[in-house]
Design an enzyme around this catalytic site. Sequence first.
Site, PDB file in Angstrom:
ATOM      1  N   THR A 105     -23.894 -69.451  16.429  1.00 61.15           N
ATOM      2  CA  THR A 105     -23.092 -68.253  16.681  1.00 61.15           C
ATOM      3  C   THR A 105     -21.946 -68.573  17.633  1.00 61.15           C
ATOM      4  OG1 THR A 105     -24.546 -67.590  18.510  1.00 61.15           O
ATOM      5  CG2 THR A 105     -25.011 -66.666  16.322  1.00 61.15           C
ATOM      6  N   GLU A 146     -22.495 -61.897  19.584  1.00 62.36           N
ATOM      7  CA  GLU A 146     -22.617 -63.212  18.969  1.00 62.36           C
ATOM      8  C   GLU A 146     -22.293 -63.083  17.489  1.00 62.36           C
ATOM      9  OE1 GLU A 146     -26.116 -65.529  21.022  1.00 62.36           O
ATOM     10  OE2 GLU A 146     -26.708 -63.450  20.683  1.00 62.36           O
TER      11      GLU A 146
END
Length: 198
Positions: free
Chosen positions: A61, A126
């Site tokens: 991420t 994220e």
Amino acid sequence: MGETAAQSAPHPAAPVRTQSFRESRPDIVGPDVPEPPFPIYLSGRVQHGFGRGGKDLGCPTANLPDESLPPMSTVTQTGVYFGYAQVSPYNDEGKQVLFGEDTAILPMAMSLGYNPFYKNKQLTAEIHVIHKFQTDFYGHEMKAIVLGYIRPELDYVSREALIDDIEKDKSVALQSLTRPAYEQYKQDPHFDFSAPRL
């Protein structure tokens, strides 16, 4: 809608994901046309996070800085969302290190919340760009358009259960973005890196 993500601190405990929740999840979420508060526009330099996404979960991420969160955290709840993202080909020194498809406007799934499985204390955003990059892109500018909500933030009894839901999140994001009213956001002027539009 209940409390926004920004209002939820200190954050309440997230419900634990159940087997029945997983089995009942739809393949496509949201209306056929994005509805308010979507689209939500985000941008910021990618910063180092906890390093768990890729190593622990097989889902790397990109973490956006705290100052980039208010456009989303003030109008949405914690949870998982979908949309499009693009990473600038240039790093923070102005050198081009991403090329070709790595610079395209790509589908993404995004977590906004406290990652209750890992007991985070701070709200984070994220973004998982659904693409295999040739190199990392810390320090690069990222732009994203959030177009819809997938599910609430949940806690998990095991890492495997969390990974199962992440894989489903990615599938739901991809299928939800196939609708024309969502696909058109790949042409949005928010993305301006003169990169290929796949």
